[in-house]
Design an enzyme around this catalytic site. Sequence first.
Site, mmCIF file in Angstrom:
data_model
loop_
_atom_site.group_PDB
_atom_site.id
_atom_site.type_symbol
_atom_site.label_atom_id
_atom_site.label_comp_id
_atom_site.label_asym_id
_atom_site.label_seq_id
_atom_site.Cartn_x
_atom_site.Cartn_y
_atom_site.Cartn_z
ATOM 1 N N HIS A 116 -8.741 3.739 -2.247
ATOM 2 C CA HIS A 116 -7.424 3.164 -1.968
ATOM 3 C C HIS A 116 -7.015 2.102 -2.994
ATOM 4 O O HIS A 116 -6.856 0.924 -2.677
ATOM 5 C CB HIS A 116 -7.450 2.575 -0.546
ATOM 6 C CG HIS A 116 -6.134 2.029 -0.087
ATOM 7 N ND1 HIS A 116 -4.915 2.555 -0.463
ATOM 8 C CD2 HIS A 116 -5.832 0.980 0.756
ATOM 9 C CE1 HIS A 116 -3.941 1.857 0.102
ATOM 10 N NE2 HIS A 116 -4.466 0.903 0.832
ATOM 11 N N CYS B 203 0.814 -1.223 0.000
ATOM 12 C CA CYS B 203 0.000 0.000 0.000
ATOM 13 C C CYS B 203 0.845 1.271 0.000
ATOM 14 O O CYS B 203 0.319 2.363 -0.158
ATOM 15 C CB CYS B 203 -0.951 0.010 1.193
ATOM 16 S SG CYS B 203 -2.073 -1.399 1.182
#
Lengths: 379, 379
Positions: A323, A80
């Site tokens: 995201h 991430c």
Amino acid sequence: MEKVGIVGVGMHRFGKFPDLGLTEMGIEACVQALLDSGLDKKRIGVCAVGNVGGGMVVGQKVLAELGLAGIPLINVENACASASTALHVAWSLVASGCYGAALALGLEQMSRTIEGTIPLGTDSLELQMGMMMPGKFALVARKHMELYGTTLKQLAAVSVKNHHHGVLNPFAQYRKEFTIEQVLGSPVIADPLTLLQCSPTGDGAAAAVLCNVREAAGVSQPPVWIEASVLTSGTYETGPRDVTSYDQTRRAAAAAYEISGCGPEDIDVIEVHDGFTISEILHSEDLGFFPKGEGGPAAESGATSIGGKIPINPSGGLVSRGHPIGATGLAQVAELVWQLRGQAGQRQVDGANIGLAHCMGGLVQGLDAAACTVHILKR
Amino acid sequence: MEKVGIVGVGMHRFGKFPDLGLTEMGIEACVQALLDSGLDKKRIGVCAVGNVGGGMVVGQKVLAELGLAGIPLINVENACASASTALHVAWSLVASGCYGAALALGLEQMSRTIEGTIPLGTDSLELQMGMMMPGKFALVARKHMELYGTTLKQLAAVSVKNHHHGVLNPFAQYRKEFTIEQVLGSPVIADPLTLLQCSPTGDGAAAAVLCNVREAAGVSQPPVWIEASVLTSGTYETGPRDVTSYDQTRRAAAAAYEISGCGPEDIDVIEVHDGFTISEILHSEDLGFFPKGEGGPAAESGATSIGGKIPINPSGGLVSRGHPIGATGLAQVAELVWQLRGQAGQRQVDGANIGLAHCMGGLVQGLDAAACTVHILKR
């Protein structure tokens, strides 16, 4: 080390776009960043591209279409934190004097390439037993509630705020207001975290053009300077520890504050890695904006809303802006650049001069993240 | 820019090890490289890890086991040039003064994670039609034969030589001699390329410890200096072009020669990306070691064997040492370091002072590779 500025940013809106090509979204973000910079694309000497699930040589496919093929390109993966790691690599290559200008891109298309909460591999017993991201952060939330008295309402307040901010952001995946009751009443993903407290899967891209002082002479508008770019990884220590605090965030923040000469008191706006509502609370504490345990009350009081004392995630954050994991870190930076230039429209934070972006990614073992970045930007 | 030396190298033998863990092989290579260097592992400030198919945050899993967790780590992907790109990133971070010492690792386990000749994605019509690596290089071989009179025997001579070199290399995947007749008589993969002319799939890892002049004061043996580290990407030009010559190799070599002040005439030993026998021939030409069309006769004459005028792939190359794609670039560099230190045992190239490693990876469209690196090393 050379001083490095961000002179252009661009995004492809976050959302679910299974019918688009991944490359297509990356191109859009790069074209917008290059146009925004006004820099002749031929000045770009190197490119770093963050991506997780797109397969081999993703970045090269984008460059080929941009007419930038041939320059050195480094595809980067740090879960991430892939896009913010790409920014760190691009920054280091300009700061070092290797190149005058660089392009950093992050892109991801989870709707086509990555499903759900992404197990890291089938050799992990933890993951096989279901201990994926939501489960881990649910445990962290429970511990934070036990230690500091953080309430379900405070957790939900983070989601309400970020969804409100997302409404104001044309690049956000979700642009809808929710009440505390709606957040708490949404389906439970991992108790106490409900659906509206978890960042969604999604698609999108974000890019930034970086350059040194000499190249910056030819750009459209004043650079936003990178005062600090710090990357850390987890230590994965086993045994008893405080799961409500992330060592790699604290180390990255301490280094960034030292390098930049800024402290939390100097920062006007923050983009923080709110993979879950609890994450925003604990990272805002670990970054030094609140004493431990005061992140929850701060969110509930409005201190972290646009117009509050220290606005967090004016973009809507991971929870509302979305995201797409390989793109997030540069979307945070794009938001800060717009904020620091005073170009953030309805979600503008008044008097924003210094911003901080915090991103983290990957689980290796236990509760530590694999990679963490902190960037401090100044106009 | 700081001068950067390689002070330690290590490998996990290449081969097929489906029962090992990917991390395990990476750890072995790193431990060997650190032991070889004699550098205190606490001096390592940053790590770059090349890998293609191992999933998210592969490098962090290795660091955690090495007791190096916490330091900045950048996972890098550039297809078959992933490890050499990791070396380039590590080199740039030390050369820039950001860090005093760095660890570069490449690792891959194709027997568990990647099958066959790796399509880049199902959205490529070329790949869907079977135009994968062997097919592309078969076309290139046919064109090279047509333009320059390169013969089947010359192609096979590359395989015979590299397999002979591989016999002498304890880290090689295949350690068996073959005759010209056996090479030409092995099954046809893509005419005119036969099985023994194609690099195999495999598993393995290779690592290098890099540092600046100050850190090098504390190491076990004299550094091998990185005189040039160059990364290019393809230009993917369409339309008629000479498919027997790779523009990105020529550009990388030209830059490396300029930066190092060395020319092909100064190089004593080469590791070149022989994905196929034809690749070694055409890259040896593009790198300037032979005029166009003379690479085949050179191989047949013995000029490129150990003991010949300019030994190519004393390690056995991709064809015999093997090609776990994320590890190859650093295996080439490990071989050069051993050669330049005079530690290559039975495959030692006499008087090796300067070596060149060439690596390339990935197909985007047409016949260009996505990434290409050239490193020039000097003892």
